[in-house]
Design an enzyme around this catalytic site. Structure first.
Site, PDB file in Angstrom:
ATOM      1  CG  HIS A  18      -1.609  -1.236   1.348  1.00 35.78           C
ATOM      2  ND1 HIS A  18      -1.888  -1.545   2.609  1.00 35.78           N
ATOM      3  CD2 HIS A  18      -3.095  -1.451   0.211  1.00 35.78           C
ATOM      4  CE1 HIS A  18      -3.148  -2.557   2.270  1.00 35.78           C
ATOM      5  NE2 HIS A  18      -3.322  -2.279   1.210  1.00 35.78           N
ATOM      6  CE  LYS A  42     -12.605  -7.044   1.722  1.00 37.84           C
ATOM      7  NZ  LYS A  42     -10.994  -5.931   0.862  1.00 37.84           N
ATOM      8  NE  ARG A  91      -1.680  -9.069  -3.482  1.00 39.42           N
ATOM      9  CZ  ARG A  91      -2.807  -9.001  -2.563  1.00 39.42           C
ATOM     10  NH1 ARG A  91      -3.354  -7.639  -1.777  1.00 39.42           N
ATOM     11  NH2 ARG A  91      -3.976  -9.025  -2.422  1.00 39.42           N
TER      12      ARG A  91
END
Length: 162
Positions: A18, A42, A91
């Protein structure tokens, strides 16, 4: 016209991946808003307040970065903040399908939005918040995966981490 971008996420916790994307994005945009999603679905490890505090600590030297929490549609949040760009990190190829769908959905809600995908550097390509949380759950070493401020904050809150 000021170039404002939003970098949304749960940041549970902030990782070097990040941070890498944020560090590069401030070279591109006049202002970057780190939008911390409440996202209770989440089941975050850290509270929304803690995630925002960690970001404020780690980004204190970034003059053109603001940290804000949100609990609305991202497209609406962007419109209210005058942002026309959403930043997302990729990613691996497995991230792309989900991110592409989200980009299209956001653009369908706010036609002025563009999504810009940035890849972290190779050394951070495998780092994710979920990996950090899993290692943290076993009191493992995370100091090579997160900024120093994250480790200091977590230690101060009683987490065992190196």
């Amino acid at each position: 016209m000021r170039r404002v971008a939003i970098y949304p996420g749960t940041f549970d916790p902030l990782t070097n991946g990040h941070f890498d994307i944020l560090n590069r994005s401030v070279e591109i945009f006049d202002e970057v808003i780190v939008a911390v999603a409440k996202n209770a679905s989440k089941s975050p490890l850290l509270s929304l307040q803690s995630r925002c505090e960690i970001l404020e600590i780690c980004l204190k030297d970034f003059k053109r970065v603001k940290v804000e929490s949100f609990d609305t549609l991202l497209a609406d949040f962007a419109k209210k903040r005058g942002a026309r760009v959403i930043l997302r990190g990729l990613r691996a190829v497995s991230d792309f399908e989900y991110e592409l769908q989200m980009g299209y959905a956001n653009q369908s809600l706010n036609s002025e939005l563009e999504t810009l995908y940035l890849m972290p550097t190779l050394q951070n390509a495998f780092v994710s918040s979920s990996i950090v949380r899993n290692i943290l759950g076993y009191q493992g070493k995370i100091s090579h995966l997160v900024p120093k401020g994250v480790v200091e904050y977590l230690k101060a809150k009683g987490y065992e981490c190196m």
